[in-house]
Motif scaffolding. Structure first.
Motif, PDB file in Angstrom:
ATOM      1  N   GLU A 246      52.640  52.914  46.245  1.00 26.45           N
ATOM      2  CA  GLU A 246      52.370  54.211  45.620  1.00 26.45           C
ATOM      3  C   GLU A 246      52.513  55.337  46.632  1.00 26.45           C
ATOM      4  OE1 GLU A 246      49.092  56.212  42.572  1.00 26.45           O
ATOM      5  OE2 GLU A 246      48.633  54.323  43.592  1.00 26.45           O
ATOM      6  N   LEU A 247      52.020  55.098  47.843  1.00 25.86           N
ATOM      7  CA  LEU A 247      52.158  56.100  48.902  1.00 25.86           C
ATOM      8  C   LEU A 247      53.632  56.308  49.243  1.00 25.86           C
ATOM      9  CD1 LEU A 247      49.250  54.930  51.232  1.00 25.86           C
ATOM     10  CD2 LEU A 247      49.347  57.129  50.045  1.00 25.86           C
TER      11      LEU A 247
ATOM     12  N   PHE B 144      43.651  57.090  44.941  1.00 23.30           N
ATOM     13  CA  PHE B 144      44.874  57.579  45.573  1.00 23.30           C
ATOM     14  C   PHE B 144      44.804  59.095  45.755  1.00 23.30           C
ATOM     15  CE2 PHE B 144      49.042  59.552  44.999  1.00 23.30           C
ATOM     16  CZ  PHE B 144      49.760  58.991  46.037  1.00 23.30           C
ATOM     17  N   ASP B 145      44.390  59.787  44.714  1.00 17.89           N
ATOM     18  CA  ASP B 145      44.290  61.242  44.796  1.00 17.89           C
ATOM     19  C   ASP B 145      43.291  61.670  45.861  1.00 17.89           C
ATOM     20  OD1 ASP B 145      46.142  61.468  42.779  1.00 17.89           O
ATOM     21  OD2 ASP B 145      44.646  61.781  41.191  1.00 17.89           O
TER      22      ASP B 145
ATOM     23  N   SER C  16      55.066  62.408  50.079  1.00 17.23           N
ATOM     24  CA  SER C  16      54.572  63.671  50.625  1.00 17.23           C
ATOM     25  C   SER C  16      54.116  63.480  52.068  1.00 17.23           C
ATOM     26  CB  SER C  16      53.398  64.176  49.793  1.00 17.23           C
ATOM     27  OG  SER C  16      52.297  63.294  49.900  1.00 17.23           O
TER      28      SER C  16
ATOM     29  N   ILE D 216      44.843  61.379  49.268  1.00 17.89           N
ATOM     30  CA  ILE D 216      45.799  62.454  49.529  1.00 17.89           C
ATOM     31  C   ILE D 216      45.076  63.730  49.930  1.00 17.89           C
ATOM     32  CG2 ILE D 216      47.547  63.938  48.478  1.00 17.89           C
ATOM     33  CD1 ILE D 216      48.478  61.087  49.165  1.00 17.89           C
TER      34      ILE D 216
ATOM     35  N   ASP E  33      55.379  58.306  46.613  1.00 20.86           N
ATOM     36  CA  ASP E  33      54.971  59.713  46.595  1.00 20.86           C
ATOM     37  C   ASP E  33      55.760  60.524  47.624  1.00 20.86           C
ATOM     38  OD1 ASP E  33      52.927  61.865  45.767  1.00 20.86           O
ATOM     39  OD2 ASP E  33      52.660  61.763  47.941  1.00 20.86           O
TER      40      ASP E  33
ATOM     41  N   GLU F  55      51.228  64.035  53.180  1.00 21.55           N
ATOM     42  CA  GLU F  55      49.923  63.376  53.132  1.00 21.55           C
ATOM     43  C   GLU F  55      50.074  61.861  52.972  1.00 21.55           C
ATOM     44  OE1 GLU F  55      49.526  67.603  51.979  1.00 21.55           O
ATOM     45  OE2 GLU F  55      50.819  65.971  51.284  1.00 21.55           O
ATOM     46  N   SER F  56      50.993  61.448  52.116  1.00 22.52           N
ATOM     47  CA  SER F  56      51.230  60.013  51.929  1.00 22.52           C
ATOM     48  C   SER F  56      51.796  59.386  53.193  1.00 22.52           C
ATOM     49  CB  SER F  56      52.192  59.785  50.762  1.00 22.52           C
ATOM     50  OG  SER F  56      51.579  60.070  49.535  1.00 22.52           O
ATOM     51  N   ARG F  57      52.726  60.085  53.821  1.00 26.70           N
ATOM     52  CA  ARG F  57      53.307  59.551  55.053  1.00 26.70           C
ATOM     53  C   ARG F  57      52.264  59.435  56.154  1.00 26.70           C
ATOM     54  NH1 ARG F  57      57.149  63.623  56.399  1.00 26.70           N
ATOM     55  NH2 ARG F  57      56.766  64.755  54.460  1.00 26.70           N
TER      56      ARG F  57
ATOM     57  N   THR G  72      49.097  58.955  55.709  1.00 26.20           N
ATOM     58  CA  THR G  72      48.240  57.828  55.335  1.00 26.20           C
ATOM     59  C   THR G  72      48.875  56.507  55.728  1.00 26.20           C
ATOM     60  OG1 THR G  72      47.386  59.122  53.462  1.00 26.20           O
ATOM     61  CG2 THR G  72      47.000  56.745  53.424  1.00 26.20           C
TER      62      THR G  72
END
Length: 344
Positions: free
Chosen positions: A47-48, A6-7, A53, A10, A51, A55-57, A59
């Motif tokens: 998880e995304l 996951f990290d 963020s 991101i 989060d 970056e998550s959005r 993704t």
């Protein structure tokens, strides 16, 4: 999916936000998809979402762009009225999971993000990947709606093993110059791409390129954007053959050749020629004496049409003299031929 993975996603998404490239982002999302086991998808999407963020959005939106339709085997509209991630059945990805997780997020990101998946197909090509046509190439050309980042999708389709997808890559348009393919109907070529991936999904243990899985989601989604899709399209190569020798029995002989090559007429190698002349014809075909006599010239004419490969012509010279004796040897006849002969 592990926290480490996951990290990593991101960090990569952060770089992509700086690159501002729809194409680069979609290809990254396809690779990301390939790395997810079906039972990892739901937890990773949640998880995304948690989060939240940028970056998550990004993704989530990118994953939705390259997984635009429900997986094979599901019915449904591929979407959800609910922003929650649907629960996946054991070992499967729930239909519409990617789209549901990304719902409404594209508008919260820079404008270039909304161009992902919004492409126009500008052309298509199809033909041999090698001199003997043991692999065919299906090529589709795309450009984003703003006219930028033109690219081609190239899919290698195996012929000896039935026509499954064995390799795929995305390249710049100039890559097409080295392929020597002929223009084709985009809907037909896109249909062949989808057919080839679908067949590969049904064959366990098929030998494919190690990188195929990383391009597969992108390739399938791209092919589905092409208007006028034609699934299961017949290959017109046999119908375009116009050099039939002017000898008695030639038409009858060519009908048998056309039956043999079937829906994979581009595949014409020394081994396949030998199989036709020494095995298939004696086992399956009932021919007149004129057709047997004409067969070598018909096969030579077809071989010239199919690339005029010297090794193929040498194989014909080696095998054709044996044809009359092989056709007369009833120990080589298959069951269907025996039954047909007994009814005559």
């Amino acid at each position: 999916m592990s926290t480490t993975a996951f990290d990593t996603a991101i960090v990569q998404a952060r770089d992509l936000l700086r690159w501002r490239s729809p194409l680069r982002t979609e290809l990254w999302a396809a690779r990301l998809t390939a790395g997810l086991e079906p039972d990892q998808v739901g937890p990773f999407l949640r998880e995304l979402a948690e989060d939240g963020s940028a970056e998550s959005r990004l993704t989530l939106v990118a994953l939705a762009a390259v997984n635009a339709d429900a997986p094979a085997g599901y019915s449904g509209d591929g979407g959800s009225e609910d922003a929650d991630v649907p629960d996946e059945p054991p070992g499967e990805v729930a239909p519409g999971a990617y789209a549901a997780a990304a719902k409404g997020l594209a508008d919260t990101l820079p404008g270039w993000v909304r161009r992902m998946g919004r492409v126009t197909c500008e052309g298509a090509w199809y033909g041999k990947a090698d001199p003997y046509g043991e692999q065919a190439l299906a090529v589709l050309s795309f450009r984003y709606e703003n006219g930028k980042e033109p690219h081609i999708l190239v899919v290698g389709i195996d012929q000896p093993n039935g026509g499954l997808a064995v390799d795929a890559l995305v390249e710049e348009v100039k890559f097409l110059d080295d392929l020597g393919l002929v223009a084709a109907d985009p809907g037909v070529v896109a249909g062949r791409v989808l057919d080839a991936f679908e067949l590969g999904d049904r064959i366990m243990g098929a030998l494919v390129a190690d990188t195929l899985a990383e391009v597969r989601p992108f390739a399938i989604t791209r092919a589905r954007t092409v208007p006028g899709l034609v699934r299961g399209a017949a290959d017109d190569t046999v119908s375009r053959f116009a050099d039939l020798p002017d000898v008695p029995g030639a038409r009858e002989a060519f009908e048998q050749l056309g039956e043999f090559v079937g829906d994979r007429p581009l595949w014409w190698s020394p081994a396949r020629v030998s199989q036709f002349l020494t095995s298939w014809l004696p086992r399956e075909a009932i021919l007149s004496d004129e057709a047997i006599a004409a067969m070598p010239e018909v096969v030579r004419a077809w071989s010239r049409f199919s690339g005029d490969q010297p090794a193929v012509l040498r194989q014909i010279d080696a095998d054709a003299p044996r044809l009359p004796a092989l056709m007369a040897d009833d120990s080589l006849w298959g069951v269907g031929k025996r039954i047909a002969q007994n009814r005559r």
